[in-house]
Design an enzyme around this catalytic site. Structure first.
Site, mmCIF file in Angstrom:
data_model
loop_
_atom_site.group_PDB
_atom_site.id
_atom_site.type_symbol
_atom_site.label_atom_id
_atom_site.label_comp_id
_atom_site.label_asym_id
_atom_site.label_seq_id
_atom_site.Cartn_x
_atom_site.Cartn_y
_atom_site.Cartn_z
ATOM 1 N N ASP A 37 31.963 38.250 44.861
ATOM 2 C CA ASP A 37 33.018 38.655 45.808
ATOM 3 C C ASP A 37 32.859 40.071 46.358
ATOM 4 O O ASP A 37 33.863 40.756 46.617
ATOM 5 C CB ASP A 37 34.393 38.514 45.154
ATOM 6 N N ARG A 88 44.310 26.895 49.257
ATOM 7 C CA ARG A 88 44.634 28.128 48.538
ATOM 8 C C ARG A 88 45.413 27.839 47.260
ATOM 9 O O ARG A 88 45.228 28.498 46.245
ATOM 10 C CB ARG A 88 45.441 29.036 49.479
ATOM 11 N N TYR A 152 36.657 41.336 40.985
ATOM 12 C CA TYR A 152 37.228 42.430 40.209
ATOM 13 C C TYR A 152 36.986 42.122 38.740
ATOM 14 O O TYR A 152 37.027 40.958 38.331
ATOM 15 C CB TYR A 152 38.718 42.591 40.482
ATOM 16 N N ALA A 153 36.793 43.152 37.912
ATOM 17 C CA ALA A 153 36.317 42.936 36.549
ATOM 18 C C ALA A 153 37.256 42.065 35.726
ATOM 19 O O ALA A 153 36.805 41.175 34.999
ATOM 20 C CB ALA A 153 36.099 44.287 35.865
ATOM 21 N N HIS A 154 38.578 42.294 35.809
ATOM 22 C CA HIS A 154 39.498 41.565 34.928
ATOM 23 C C HIS A 154 39.892 40.212 35.501
ATOM 24 O O HIS A 154 40.615 39.461 34.838
ATOM 25 C CB HIS A 154 40.754 42.400 34.633
ATOM 26 N N GLY A 156 37.817 37.754 38.551
ATOM 27 C CA GLY A 156 36.694 36.861 38.761
ATOM 28 C C GLY A 156 35.533 37.085 37.818
ATOM 29 O O GLY A 156 34.916 36.129 37.334
#
Length: 218
Positions: A37, A88, A152-154, A156
């Site tokens: 992403d 979505r 984002y780390a926390h 995906g």
């Protein structure tokens, strides 16, 4: 709720690495690189020209260059723009309508634009394996290790690493090639990622790939 405004913060250094519970070694013959992403919409939430986004892009670029040199599969995940509500789903309740139709919002950031031979997968959920053919692609290439970087780390990154682990694919999360909403969430994500894989630094992973590459025939 949409994306929060993200303040700059220092990229974690080696002292922030959580203890690994496994002794897996990266192997370029077994590994693929996932760039998760890294789109203008998501990366644009960080202050431009500051940490952590400067190191984020530079370190991913270094991983991508070596992966190409070693003939490792390089995969980009990207959320499609303009998803209808039916696609979505519940993500809209939590994060709003997603990427709109603004020019280039859904494009991978310019320094990392996918190249011929690299793979670009539509990513409609945080987990890059879900509703995509990432798993089939890795199996078709004989790959059972996945280097994960991006945002984002926390969200995906962490969910993708956990799913890789559940499917017997060894995840390697690169601590200084991911970024998050804050330093606290970044650190927390690394701690959780260590429960399902290896958390490493870019320089160490690059060295490991070079050490493990097969010698060319004379």
């Amino acid at each position: 709720m949409g994306l929060p405004a993200i303040d700059g913060y220092p990229m974690p250094d080696r002292s922030a690495l959580p203890r690994s519970h496994v002794s897996w070694r990266i192997d370029p013959v077994r590994a693929a690189l996932l760039v998760h992403d890294m789109q203008n919409h998501f990366v644009g939430a960080f202050p431009a020209g500051r940490s952590p986004v400067v190191e984020l892009v530079d370190n991913i670029a270094a991983l991508r260059e070596l992966a190409g040199t070693l003939d490792m599969p390089v995969v980009f995940s990207a959320e499609p723009a303009g998803q209808p509500p039916g696609q979505r789903g519940l993500v809209a309740d939590m994060w709003g309508p997603g990427i709109g139709d603004e020019p280039d919002a859904a494009a991978i950031v310019a320094p990392l634009t996918p190249r011929p031979g690299e793979h670009l997968l539509a990513n409609v959920r945080h987990n890059a394996f879900l509703r995509s053919h990432l798993g089939r692609l890795l199996r078709s290439k004989g790959r059972d290790q996945l280097i994960i970087c991006g945002v984002y780390a926390h969200l995906g990154v962490l969910l993708t690493a956990a799913d890789a682990f559940m499917n017997d694919i060894q995840p390697f999360v690169v601590a200084d090639a991911v970024a998050d909403f804050s330093a606290e969430e970044h650190t927390l994500a690394l701690r959780w990622a260590a429960r399902s894989g290896v958390v490493c630094m870019t320089d160490g992973l690059l060295r490991g790939l070079l050490l493990r590459r097969e010698p060319k025939n004379a």
